[in-house]
Design a protein around this motif. Structure first.
Motif, PDB file in Angstrom:
ATOM      1  N   VAL A   1      41.225  29.016  43.744  1.00 28.73           N
ATOM      2  CA  VAL A   1      42.027  29.502  42.620  1.00 28.73           C
ATOM      3  C   VAL A   1      43.230  30.293  43.129  1.00 28.73           C
ATOM      4  CG1 VAL A   1      41.996  30.954  40.559  1.00 28.73           C
ATOM      5  CG2 VAL A   1      40.011  29.560  41.119  1.00 28.73           C
ATOM      6  N   ALA A   2      42.990  31.127  44.128  1.00 20.70           N
ATOM      7  CA  ALA A   2      44.077  31.957  44.657  1.00 20.70           C
ATOM      8  C   ALA A   2      45.195  31.107  45.247  1.00 20.70           C
ATOM      9  CB  ALA A   2      43.515  32.915  45.715  1.00 20.70           C
ATOM     10  N   ALA A   3      44.834  30.043  45.962  1.00 22.41           N
ATOM     11  CA  ALA A   3      45.858  29.182  46.548  1.00 22.41           C
ATOM     12  C   ALA A   3      46.596  28.378  45.483  1.00 22.41           C
ATOM     13  CB  ALA A   3      45.219  28.244  47.576  1.00 22.41           C
ATOM     14  N   ALA A   4      45.887  27.978  44.436  1.00 25.14           N
ATOM     15  CA  ALA A   4      46.512  27.159  43.406  1.00 25.14           C
ATOM     16  C   ALA A   4      47.518  27.944  42.583  1.00 25.14           C
ATOM     17  CB  ALA A   4      45.435  26.557  42.497  1.00 25.14           C
ATOM     18  N   PHE A   5      47.175  29.167  42.214  1.00 24.31           N
ATOM     19  CA  PHE A   5      48.026  29.953  41.311  1.00 24.31           C
ATOM     20  C   PHE A   5      48.691  31.142  41.991  1.00 24.31           C
ATOM     21  CE2 PHE A   5      44.863  27.930  38.584  1.00 24.31           C
ATOM     22  CZ  PHE A   5      45.664  27.394  37.591  1.00 24.31           C
ATOM     23  N   GLY A   6      48.403  31.379  43.262  1.00 25.20           N
ATOM     24  CA  GLY A   6      48.934  32.581  43.896  1.00 25.20           C
ATOM     25  C   GLY A   6      48.357  33.835  43.273  1.00 25.20           C
ATOM     26  N   ALA A   7      47.070  33.780  42.904  1.00 21.20           N
ATOM     27  CA  ALA A   7      46.423  34.881  42.177  1.00 21.20           C
ATOM     28  C   ALA A   7      45.120  35.244  42.864  1.00 21.20           C
ATOM     29  CB  ALA A   7      46.166  34.468  40.725  1.00 21.20           C
ATOM     30  N   PRO A   8      45.172  36.083  43.906  1.00 19.89           N
ATOM     31  CA  PRO A   8      43.930  36.423  44.621  1.00 19.89           C
ATOM     32  C   PRO A   8      42.938  37.205  43.771  1.00 19.89           C
ATOM     33  CG  PRO A   8      45.781  37.733  45.428  1.00 19.89           C
ATOM     34  CD  PRO A   8      46.355  36.697  44.531  1.00 19.89           C
ATOM     35  N   ILE A   9      43.418  38.149  42.967  1.00 18.60           N
ATOM     36  CA  ILE A   9      42.507  38.917  42.116  1.00 18.60           C
ATOM     37  C   ILE A   9      41.940  38.027  41.024  1.00 18.60           C
ATOM     38  CG2 ILE A   9      42.309  40.930  40.609  1.00 18.60           C
ATOM     39  CD1 ILE A   9      44.567  42.209  42.140  1.00 18.60           C
ATOM     40  N   GLY A  10      42.776  37.180  40.446  1.00 18.85           N
ATOM     41  CA  GLY A  10      42.293  36.243  39.439  1.00 18.85           C
ATOM     42  C   GLY A  10      41.275  35.278  40.007  1.00 18.85           C
TER      43      GLY A  10
ATOM     44  N   SER B   1      35.620  33.472  40.097  1.00 19.98           N
ATOM     45  CA  SER B   1      34.343  33.215  40.737  1.00 19.98           C
ATOM     46  C   SER B   1      33.227  33.999  40.075  1.00 19.98           C
ATOM     47  CB  SER B   1      34.422  33.572  42.224  1.00 19.98           C
ATOM     48  OG  SER B   1      33.220  33.269  42.886  1.00 19.98           O
ATOM     49  N   LEU B   2      33.542  35.172  39.568  1.00 18.42           N
ATOM     50  CA  LEU B   2      32.542  35.993  38.878  1.00 18.42           C
ATOM     51  C   LEU B   2      32.279  35.485  37.466  1.00 18.42           C
ATOM     52  CD1 LEU B   2      30.788  38.484  38.369  1.00 18.42           C
ATOM     53  CD2 LEU B   2      32.875  39.771  37.901  1.00 18.42           C
ATOM     54  N   GLU B   3      33.351  35.204  36.710  1.00 12.94           N
ATOM     55  CA  GLU B   3      33.198  34.875  35.294  1.00 12.94           C
ATOM     56  C   GLU B   3      32.709  33.458  35.063  1.00 12.94           C
ATOM     57  OE1 GLU B   3      35.881  34.855  31.171  1.00 12.94           O
ATOM     58  OE2 GLU B   3      36.833  35.095  33.125  1.00 12.94           O
TER      59      GLU B   3
ATOM     60  N   LEU C   1      37.314  38.848  48.012  1.00 12.67           N
ATOM     61  CA  LEU C   1      38.698  39.257  47.793  1.00 12.67           C
ATOM     62  C   LEU C   1      39.546  39.003  49.029  1.00 12.67           C
ATOM     63  CD1 LEU C   1      40.738  40.563  45.904  1.00 12.67           C
ATOM     64  CD2 LEU C   1      39.990  42.798  46.733  1.00 12.67           C
ATOM     65  N   PHE C   2      38.990  39.282  50.192  1.00 15.35           N
ATOM     66  CA  PHE C   2      39.734  39.036  51.424  1.00 15.35           C
ATOM     67  C   PHE C   2      40.010  37.552  51.619  1.00 15.35           C
ATOM     68  CE2 PHE C   2      39.757  38.091  55.986  1.00 15.35           C
ATOM     69  CZ  PHE C   2      40.818  38.884  56.393  1.00 15.35           C
ATOM     70  N   CYS C   3      39.034  36.714  51.264  1.00 11.32           N
ATOM     71  CA  CYS C   3      39.225  35.271  51.381  1.00 11.32           C
ATOM     72  C   CYS C   3      40.332  34.796  50.444  1.00 11.32           C
ATOM     73  CB  CYS C   3      37.908  34.566  51.071  1.00 11.32           C
ATOM     74  SG  CYS C   3      37.905  32.807  51.377  1.00 11.32           S
ATOM     75  N   SER C   4      40.359  35.337  49.227  1.00  9.60           N
ATOM     76  CA  SER C   4      41.405  34.965  48.274  1.00  9.60           C
ATOM     77  C   SER C   4      42.775  35.408  48.772  1.00  9.60           C
ATOM     78  CB  SER C   4      41.110  35.595  46.912  1.00  9.60           C
ATOM     79  OG  SER C   4      39.875  35.160  46.407  1.00  9.60           O
ATOM     80  N   MET C   5      42.854  36.625  49.274  1.00 14.51           N
ATOM     81  CA  MET C   5      44.125  37.119  49.807  1.00 14.51           C
ATOM     82  C   MET C   5      44.590  36.261  50.981  1.00 14.51           C
ATOM     83  SD  MET C   5      45.452  39.822  48.317  1.00 14.51           S
ATOM     84  CE  MET C   5      45.006  41.150  47.186  1.00 14.51           C
TER      85      MET C   5
ATOM     86  N   VAL D   1      44.117  37.492  34.097  1.00  8.86           N
ATOM     87  CA  VAL D   1      44.642  37.988  35.378  1.00  8.86           C
ATOM     88  C   VAL D   1      45.405  36.891  36.110  1.00  8.86           C
ATOM     89  CG1 VAL D   1      44.006  39.008  37.590  1.00  8.86           C
ATOM     90  CG2 VAL D   1      42.795  39.690  35.519  1.00  8.86           C
ATOM     91  N   ILE D   2      44.916  35.655  36.053  1.00 13.02           N
ATOM     92  CA  ILE D   2      45.617  34.547  36.712  1.00 13.02           C
ATOM     93  C   ILE D   2      47.012  34.362  36.126  1.00 13.02           C
ATOM     94  CG2 ILE D   2      45.626  32.035  36.966  1.00 13.02           C
ATOM     95  CD1 ILE D   2      42.589  32.167  37.272  1.00 13.02           C
ATOM     96  N   LEU D   3      47.124  34.381  34.811  1.00 10.47           N
ATOM     97  CA  LEU D   3      48.433  34.194  34.178  1.00 10.47           C
ATOM     98  C   LEU D   3      49.353  35.377  34.450  1.00 10.47           C
ATOM     99  CD1 LEU D   3      47.358  32.632  30.763  1.00 10.47           C
ATOM    100  CD2 LEU D   3      48.299  31.468  32.752  1.00 10.47           C
ATOM    101  N   ILE D   4      48.810  36.590  34.476  1.00  8.74           N
ATOM    102  CA  ILE D   4      49.644  37.764  34.779  1.00  8.74           C
ATOM    103  C   ILE D   4      50.161  37.685  36.209  1.00  8.74           C
ATOM    104  CG2 ILE D   4      49.596  40.266  35.111  1.00  8.74           C
ATOM    105  CD1 ILE D   4      47.711  40.451  32.750  1.00  8.74           C
TER     106      ILE D   4
END
Length: 759
Positions: free
Chosen positions: A118-127, A132-134, A171-175, A432-435
């Motif tokens: 998700v982070a690579a697709a949208f540039g959203a590491p927190i999202g 992954s949680l939701e 989170l580190f993996c997403s970043m 969060v992804i959209l923000i």
């Protein structure tokens, strides 16, 4: 138990094409895996290769699919395989890496891989972490978010050091995924290595009003009312999309999947052909030739420096005269990301009729495409379809109602959020992804309100698209919680009382018979309760070993006090020594007192002379089949097969201490592909040999009382990530077992109806 549906599901998957799990977005399959269901082939290297190549050609071929969903699946495959340092497709490559050899560790890495996708697709590491949680993890390990570096030691026989992953690895993996992609994309596209200008594959750009327009605002408080209405409409549209796609999926399951594999290929070709024809005909017949003017340029100066070139170059003339362009072709003949940028940041370039026709055609084609046998995501098609809907609302408000202050890009973004939320039914992570994709924190409130309204509206009619496809596959996915009325049921109402069990000391012939005639993944380790146990102990060494183990495993207050009193004698105080001596002297010798006899004096109905090495028989009476059994622990099928393959046993003439012992590393050496009992060469085994399973069983699994409410059982099962939950009564007897199948919505509803009928 849970093996029945898994066997049927495995046969269904095995009968399909080369890698059927590579089709679609992969998010439903990843969601099942993180929920605790082992979908065959979901994290295989071959699946990853099919996924990557398939999405490459499906997106390049112009199908109305996205690459974001397949990226999430691809990240999950990498997360599952990388820590294992081995692959079944590359058998010759083997590394001696004994760590992370459990399903729990593997789920953690799959969860981190999904977040990285998700982070690579949208540039959203927190999202990505929140996604992954939701949407994925059913039992979230808090260490996935942040974990202190540490080194622990397992309780195995040889005390092999067990490494616990010591970084905030989700989170580190997403970043890491976000900045790795940013680094290479910025360097390749701009030649500026290390500048980090392109954070993700999908970038919405900067939303900002033009400096010359003083009346323009991104959104106002009055716009929130329109956003709520758009959320309701988005929920309705999403529910309609899911309903149509569900009907198509059922049709494919009945009429396409049972047929030869070529039929699936022909269906994909048919969708591609129809899509191409519709795009060309709609652009030629329904498109409008509009004049190129300053209004077709970017509406703000600051953003113009970044995306003016890309957006202006994406305008398509398509048989229109000079200085004009075709608005329908501009949306259809551009990559989906460019079309989204057009809808977000162009002003006055699309007529309401064009937007309405584009929305209807794209809606129907995207609904038809999702579910064919190609890797296909749903995020970008839903965003583009929703952006057209939002832009249509903005044009209507501007042209027919006279609200000139509204910002069309904001309404396009809210429309995209409303439609996507109505389809996938996500709230927190999608907000969060959209923000993060827009880099505009002021959009937080309207996006959240819109997504919540869209979810509530859609949930009134059906489930999200991923849950629908999970349900069509027949996977027993556990929801977040049970309904309130389910608390009328107890654990005894939903458990399975017909048990298949093993004894602490069991002959090989019994173990082979049990393993070959059942598909259960775990077995209770039990001993029988008999009134004449001393007579049985004299007659058979195997029965004697089982009875001795039962007596030694029973903890009593007197026995525990005796141990503590003996340890207290080592204190220097003479008073303590005297007190201990008096206490011990006052107790009767252990040989004169049968503690087990006192615990079980309430019964002692004579039971048949059934030896523990006998397998369950269909000729047993009800009393014989459901006789009282003292529960001692659980042992897995994989552990029993490993013990048989490695010849861990002893003869009846020997003591159980002569049995070879395996370390934890040796037991987990074949993970995750343990040998199958049907591949075992029985000629190498002596059926009269005995296996002592007590060193390898779990002596303290989670258990529940028969009177436990179903909601408590459900929460324990889900939060602890269990697959088997024994039901044990007040005197330590196992009376049933609960698996995932017993907690599914359909099973609980059936049990609730039976409960009402018996009242």
């Amino acid at each position: 138990m849970s093996g029945n549906w898994e066997c049927r599901f495995l046969q269904k998957v095995a009968s399909c094409s080369l890698k059927p799990v590579a089709a679609g977005s992969g998010i439903p399959e990843v969601k099942c895996y993180l929920n605790g269901v082992k979908v065959p082939g979901i994290v295989r290297l071959r699946t990853l290769l099919c996924k990557v190549l398939g999405v490459l050609f499906s997106v390049a071929g112009g199908l109305f699919v996205g690459k974001e969903g397949p990226m999430i699946h691809s990240g999950s495959v990498v997360g599952a395989g990388l820590p294992q340092f081995q692959s079944i497709s590359l058998r010759k490559i083997q590394f001696n890496f004994p760590y992370f050899r459990s399903d729990r560790d593997k789920r953690d890495f799959v969860s981190a891989g999904a977040a990285a996708g998700v982070a690579a697709a949208f540039g959203a590491p927190i999202g990505g972490t929140l996604f992954s949680l939701e949407e994925g993890s059913s039992f979230w390990n808090q260490g996935l978010t942040w974990k202190v570096v540490r080194r622990t030691f397992s309780e195995s026989v040889n005390h092999t050091p067990r490494i616990t992953l010591g970084v905030p690895y989700s989170l580190f993996c997403s970043m890491s995924a976000t900045f790795t992609l940013n680094f290479f994309r910025s360097g390749i596209q701009f030649g500026s290595w290390g500048s980090f200008q392109l954070p993700g594959l999908l970038n919405f750009g900067e939303f900002k009003c033009s400096d010359s327009d003083k009346k323009c605002h991104l959104w106002t408080a009055m716009d929130l009312g329109f956003f709520v209405v758009m959320g309701v409409i988005g929920g309705l549209l999403g529910a309609t999309f899911n309903c149509l796609n569900k009907r198509l999926a059922k049709y494919r399951m009945r009429n396409v999947h049972p047929k030869p594999k070529l039929v699936r290929v022909l269906e994909s070709l048919l969708v591609s052909l129809v899509t191409t024809v519709v795009v060309f005909v709609a652009s030629m017949v329904l498109g409008e030739c509009r004049q190129m003017s300053s209004s077709s340029q970017i509406g703000n100066d600051s953003f113009q420096l970044q995306v003016t070139e890309d957006v202006n170059s994406s305008i398509k003339t398509f048989f229109c005269p000079n200085d004009t362009y075709n608005d329908m072709a501009t949306l259809f003949f551009n990559p989906q990301e460019s079309a989204i940028l057009q809808l977000f940041h162009q002003d006055g370039t699309f007529s309401p009729v064009t937007l309405a026709l584009f929305f209807v055609l794209y809606f129907l084609l995207a609904c038809w495409t999702y579910g064919i046998s190609v890797p296909s995501g749903l995020f970008v098609p839903s965003l583009l379809c929703g952006a057209a809907f939002g832009r249509l609302v903005a044009n209507v408000l501007k042209s027919y109602i006279g609200l000139g202050h509204i910002y069309s890009g904001t309404f396009a973004l809210i429309g995209a959020a409303a439609f996507l939320g109505g389809v996938v039914r996500m709230t927190i992570s999608l907000t969060v992804i959209l923000i993060e994709s827009t880099n505009e924190i002021t959009y937080g409130l309207p996006i959240m309100v819109t997504l919540m309204v869209a979810k509530w509206t859609g949930d009134f009619f059906n489930k999200g698209i991923y849950d629908i496809h999970v349900g069509l596959r027949g996977v027993p996915l556990l929801e977040w919680e049970t309904e309130v009325e389910m608390d009328k049921l107890r654990a005894s109402d939903i458990m399975e009382p017909n048990l298949t069990y093993v004894y602490p000391h069991t002959r090989i012939q019994s173990l082979v018979s049990i393993l070959r005639t059942t598909v259960h993944h775990a077995f209770p380790v039990v001993t029988e309760n008999r009134g004449n146990e001393k007579e049985f102990m004299k007659g058979n060494q195997l029965i004697s070993n089982n009875i001795k183990f039962k007596k030694s495993s029973i903890l009593t207050r007197a026995g525990e006090q005796r141990k503590r009193s003996q340890s207290m004698k080592s204190y220097p105080s003479s008073e303590l020594r005297n007190m201990c001596d008096e206490h011990i002297a006052s107790e009767e010798p252990a040989e004169k007192e049968d503690l087990l006899q006192q615990m079980l004096e309430r019964r002692y109905t004579p039971y048949p002379n059934l030896y523990p090495d006998q397998s369950p028989s269909e000729d047993w009476t009800m009393e014989e089949r459901f006789r009282p059994l003292t529960f001692h622990g659980l042992i897995l099928r994989s552990q029993l097969v490993t013990l048989l393959v490695r010849g861990v046993c002893y003869s009846e003439s020997q003591s159980s201490a002569s049995q070879p012992r395996l370390s934890y590393a040796e037991m987990a050496e074949d993970y995750p592909r343990y040998p199958d009992i049907h591949d075992l060469d029985l000629t190498l085994l002596n059926p009269r040999m005995i296996v002592d399973v007590t060193p390898y069983m779990n002596p303290s699994p989670f258990t529940v009382s028969p009177n436990t409410h179903v909601s408590q059982v459900f929460n324990l099962f889900r939060t602890m990530g269990l697959r088997h939950l024994p039901v044990v009564n007040a005197v330590g007897e196992i009376v049933g077992i609960i698996t995932r199948h017993n907690l599914t919505y359909e099973f609980l509803q059936a049990r609730l109806r039976q409960h009402y009928q018996t009242i």
